[in-house]
Design a protein around this motif. Structure first.
Motif, PDB file in Angstrom:
ATOM      1  N   LYS A  82      15.046   4.397   5.138  1.00  0.00           N
ATOM      2  CA  LYS A  82      16.015   4.461   3.364  1.00  0.00           C
ATOM      3  C   LYS A  82      15.488   4.050   2.614  1.00  0.00           C
ATOM      4  O   LYS A  82      15.038   4.371   1.396  1.00  0.00           O
ATOM      5  CB  LYS A  82      16.718   3.843   3.503  1.00  0.00           C
ATOM      6  N   THR A  83      14.053   3.558   2.537  1.00  0.00           N
ATOM      7  CA  THR A  83      12.825   2.508   1.444  1.00  0.00           C
ATOM      8  C   THR A  83      11.796   2.716   2.036  1.00  0.00           C
ATOM      9  O   THR A  83      11.586   2.063   3.143  1.00  0.00           O
ATOM     10  CB  THR A  83      13.889   1.089   1.468  1.00  0.00           C
ATOM     11  N   CYS A  84      10.777   2.036   1.047  1.00  0.00           N
ATOM     12  CA  CYS A  84       9.331   1.584   2.033  1.00  0.00           C
ATOM     13  C   CYS A  84       9.408   0.640   2.118  1.00  0.00           C
ATOM     14  O   CYS A  84       9.069   0.469   3.171  1.00  0.00           O
ATOM     15  CB  CYS A  84       8.417   2.009   0.634  1.00  0.00           C
ATOM     16  N   GLU A  97       3.158   8.452  10.201  1.00  0.00           N
ATOM     17  CA  GLU A  97       4.900   8.879   9.608  1.00  0.00           C
ATOM     18  C   GLU A  97       4.985   8.788   8.258  1.00  0.00           C
ATOM     19  O   GLU A  97       6.321   9.615   7.355  1.00  0.00           O
ATOM     20  CB  GLU A  97       5.716   8.259  10.665  1.00  0.00           C
ATOM     21  N   CYS A  98       4.099   8.250   7.709  1.00  0.00           N
ATOM     22  CA  CYS A  98       4.328   8.043   5.622  1.00  0.00           C
ATOM     23  C   CYS A  98       3.804   9.160   5.715  1.00  0.00           C
ATOM     24  O   CYS A  98       2.122   9.085   4.554  1.00  0.00           O
ATOM     25  CB  CYS A  98       4.521   6.960   5.296  1.00  0.00           C
ATOM     26  N   PRO A  99       3.998  10.288   4.922  1.00  0.00           N
ATOM     27  CA  PRO A  99       2.920  11.596   4.210  1.00  0.00           C
ATOM     28  C   PRO A  99       2.370  11.312   3.099  1.00  0.00           C
ATOM     29  O   PRO A  99       1.904  12.241   2.608  1.00  0.00           O
ATOM     30  CB  PRO A  99       3.610  12.783   4.167  1.00  0.00           C
ATOM     31  N   GLN A 100       3.036  10.131   2.041  1.00  0.00           N
ATOM     32  CA  GLN A 100       2.109   9.949   1.713  1.00  0.00           C
ATOM     33  C   GLN A 100       0.884   9.249   1.988  1.00  0.00           C
ATOM     34  O   GLN A 100       0.503   8.887   0.042  1.00  0.00           O
ATOM     35  CB  GLN A 100       3.387   9.071   0.209  1.00  0.00           C
ATOM     36  N   LEU A 101       0.961   8.624   3.063  1.00  0.00           N
ATOM     37  CA  LEU A 101      -0.822   7.475   2.498  1.00  0.00           C
ATOM     38  C   LEU A 101      -1.923   8.725   3.082  1.00  0.00           C
ATOM     39  O   LEU A 101      -1.461   9.164   4.035  1.00  0.00           O
ATOM     40  CB  LEU A 101      -0.931   6.502   4.317  1.00  0.00           C
ATOM     41  N   HIS A 153       0.710  -1.134  -0.180  1.00  0.00           N
ATOM     42  CA  HIS A 153       0.321  -0.400   0.251  1.00  0.00           C
ATOM     43  C   HIS A 153       0.722   1.196  -0.173  1.00  0.00           C
ATOM     44  O   HIS A 153       0.132   2.469  -0.245  1.00  0.00           O
ATOM     45  CB  HIS A 153      -1.004  -0.190   0.982  1.00  0.00           C
ATOM     46  N   LEU A 154       2.112   0.955   0.355  1.00  0.00           N
ATOM     47  CA  LEU A 154       2.688   2.115  -0.251  1.00  0.00           C
ATOM     48  C   LEU A 154       3.158   2.949  -1.353  1.00  0.00           C
ATOM     49  O   LEU A 154       3.160   2.766  -1.970  1.00  0.00           O
ATOM     50  CB  LEU A 154       4.154   1.938   0.592  1.00  0.00           C
ATOM     51  N   ASP A 155       3.595   3.563  -1.335  1.00  0.00           N
ATOM     52  CA  ASP A 155       4.366   5.026  -2.602  1.00  0.00           C
ATOM     53  C   ASP A 155       4.897   4.324  -3.532  1.00  0.00           C
ATOM     54  O   ASP A 155       4.970   4.230  -4.591  1.00  0.00           O
ATOM     55  CB  ASP A 155       4.559   6.340  -2.234  1.00  0.00           C
ATOM     56  N   LYS A 156       6.399   3.439  -2.718  1.00  0.00           N
ATOM     57  CA  LYS A 156       7.460   2.622  -3.477  1.00  0.00           C
ATOM     58  C   LYS A 156       8.253   3.424  -3.903  1.00  0.00           C
ATOM     59  O   LYS A 156       8.662   3.598  -5.137  1.00  0.00           O
ATOM     60  CB  LYS A 156       6.539   1.971  -4.508  1.00  0.00           C
ATOM     61  N   SER A 157       8.121   4.776  -3.720  1.00  0.00           N
ATOM     62  CA  SER A 157       9.145   6.165  -4.254  1.00  0.00           C
ATOM     63  C   SER A 157      10.207   6.404  -4.011  1.00  0.00           C
ATOM     64  O   SER A 157      11.629   7.444  -4.235  1.00  0.00           O
ATOM     65  CB  SER A 157       8.747   7.536  -4.052  1.00  0.00           C
ATOM     66  N   ASN A 158      10.239   5.577  -2.272  1.00  0.00           N
ATOM     67  CA  ASN A 158      11.802   5.545  -1.272  1.00  0.00           C
ATOM     68  C   ASN A 158      12.157   7.145  -1.090  1.00  0.00           C
ATOM     69  O   ASN A 158      13.130   7.529  -1.369  1.00  0.00           O
ATOM     70  CB  ASN A 158      12.871   5.125  -2.078  1.00  0.00           C
ATOM     71  N   CYS A 159      11.262   8.598  -1.373  1.00  0.00           N
ATOM     72  CA  CYS A 159      11.477   9.656  -0.697  1.00  0.00           C
ATOM     73  C   CYS A 159      12.224   9.998   0.557  1.00  0.00           C
ATOM     74  O   CYS A 159      12.382  10.948   0.682  1.00  0.00           O
ATOM     75  CB  CYS A 159      10.379   9.654  -0.972  1.00  0.00           C
ATOM     76  N   ARG A 160      12.522   8.999   1.388  1.00  0.00           N
ATOM     77  CA  ARG A 160      12.274   9.712   2.849  1.00  0.00           C
ATOM     78  C   ARG A 160      12.344   9.776   3.761  1.00  0.00           C
ATOM     79  O   ARG A 160      12.972  10.349   4.635  1.00  0.00           O
ATOM     80  CB  ARG A 160      14.900   9.596   2.355  1.00  0.00           C
ATOM     81  N   GLU A 161      11.027  10.622   3.212  1.00  0.00           N
ATOM     82  CA  GLU A 161      10.028  11.992   4.927  1.00  0.00           C
ATOM     83  C   GLU A 161       9.934  10.741   5.818  1.00  0.00           C
ATOM     84  O   GLU A 161      10.293  11.557   6.702  1.00  0.00           O
ATOM     85  CB  GLU A 161       9.548  12.161   3.729  1.00  0.00           C
ATOM     86  N   CYS A 162       9.803   9.928   5.525  1.00  0.00           N
ATOM     87  CA  CYS A 162       9.147   8.916   6.954  1.00  0.00           C
ATOM     88  C   CYS A 162      11.060   8.616   8.032  1.00  0.00           C
ATOM     89  O   CYS A 162      10.574   7.905   8.469  1.00  0.00           O
ATOM     90  CB  CYS A 162       8.921   7.293   7.268  1.00  0.00           C
ATOM     91  N   ARG A 163      12.163   9.056   7.287  1.00  0.00           N
ATOM     92  CA  ARG A 163      13.484   8.655   7.598  1.00  0.00           C
ATOM     93  C   ARG A 163      13.760   7.394   8.220  1.00  0.00           C
ATOM     94  O   ARG A 163      14.636   7.183   8.388  1.00  0.00           O
ATOM     95  CB  ARG A 163      13.336   9.548   8.863  1.00  0.00           C
TER      96      ARG A 163
HETATM   97  S1  SF4 Z   1       7.577   8.423   4.059  1.00  0.00           S
HETATM   98 FE1  SF4 Z   1       9.217   6.151   3.674  1.00  0.00          FE
HETATM   99  S2  SF4 Z   1       7.493   4.800   3.287  1.00  0.00           S
HETATM  100 FE2  SF4 Z   1       6.287   7.021   2.578  1.00  0.00          FE
HETATM  101  S3  SF4 Z   1       7.449   6.591   0.362  1.00  0.00           S
HETATM  102 FE3  SF4 Z   1       8.760   8.086   1.492  1.00  0.00          FE
HETATM  103  S4  SF4 Z   1      10.063   6.425   1.707  1.00  0.00           S
HETATM  104 FE4  SF4 Z   1       8.303   5.403   1.383  1.00  0.00          FE
END
Ligand code: SF4
Length: 271
Positions: free
Chosen positions: A25-27, A43-47, A13-23
């Motif tokens: 390294k990967t989703c 803690e994942c702002p994309q959800l 269900h995650l974004d899979k962008s590995n954007c690291r905003e949750c701190r």
């Molecule tokens: S915040 Fe974390 S879990 Fe959410 S999309 Fe970015 S890396 Fe993935």
């Protein structure tokens, strides 16, 4: 939905962008941390909130968000009770009959009564309610101009655009890349109108989430080393007819709807 049985159920269900905003390294790392209780889904702002609640199997986020939303909704309903609904209907491109204002949302009939309650023959998605009431209350009723602009060009849109891109344009593009029937379905299921060569895109579809708030989705297919792209445009009068938060909410809601339509047609959930 029952509690996830493993980290992969969360990861899907995650974004899979590995954007690291949750701190993390990967989703995938984030999914593992959530599963072991070290992190919270919030803690994942994309959800989006709906997914968080479904995955949590409880309303962990509801405690914080729902009362606020509920209060705001009640305020809007109270305001509706104090306006002349017949005059509002005339202003915003709706009809008025038997104490109810009636208008089309994505081609479907919706009505608002004098207490601000919505009704429709179809299921009313939560994301429709607040924008619709704001539209009834505050739309100036400017006619659609036919001039299309990006969210950035609307009032207060510049600062909202990065999140809008992440929550709407990017996920919608991923659906369009994989599910080629998306635009036909948008036209048929959501009463859209396919238009040729708008903004020189390969496919353009115009939808009407509210009568004077059209949304145009333009998609460019990948070609010769160039990636595909997707942009969402609004009529230049949009910010006179709807506040930016409601515009944003409609965009996110439409994106979730596209994802659901695609899923029903076998679109892989983890794209
Ligand atoms: S915040 Fe974390 S879990 Fe959410 S999309 Fe970015 S890396 Fe993935």
């Amino acid at each position: 939905m029952p509690q996830p049985k493993n980290a992969m159920e969360i990861f899907r269900h995650l974004d899979k962008s590995n954007c690291r905003e949750c701190r993390e390294k990967t989703c995938l790392a984030f999914a593992g941390a959530v599963f072991t209780g070290q992190r919270k889904l919030t803690e994942c702002p994309q959800l989006d909130r709906e997914t968080i609640e479904r995955l949590s199997g409880e309303s962990e986020n509801q405690t914080a968000v729902e009362p606020e939303r509920g209060e705001y909704l009640q305020d809007l309903k109270n305001e509706i009770a104090n306006i002349d609904l017949a005059a509002a209907a005339q202003r915003i491109g709706a009809r008025y009959s038997d104490g109810k204002l009636m208008l089309k949302v994505l081609g479907k009939d919706f009505s608002v009564d004098e207490k601000g309650n919505l009704s429709s023959d179809i299921h009313i998605n939560a994301w429709v309610v607040i924008p619709l009431l704001n539209y009834v209350l505050y739309a100036q009723g400017l006619p659609v101009s036919g001039n299309w602009v990006s969210l950035r060009e609307l009032k207060e849109g510049t600062e909202r655009y990065p999140l809008f891109k992440r929550r709407c344009e990017d996920p919608m593009k991923r659906v369009a890349d994989t599910y080629t029937g998306l635009f036909d379905d948008m036209v048929h299921v959501l009463s859209g109108k396919q238009v040729a060569k708008q903004f020189k895109s390969d496919i353009s579809v115009i939808l009407y989430p509210l009568p004077k708030v059209p949304v145009m989705v333009c998609y460019w297919s990948p070609e010769e080393g160039l990636e595909s792209s997707l942009n969402i445009f609004f009529d230049e009068t949009t910010d006179k007819n709807l506040d930016i938060n409601s515009v944003f909410t409609l965009g996110v809601g439409l994106t979730q709807m596209f994802q659901k339509i695609a899923l029903r047609h076998g679109f892989p959930e983890d794209v």
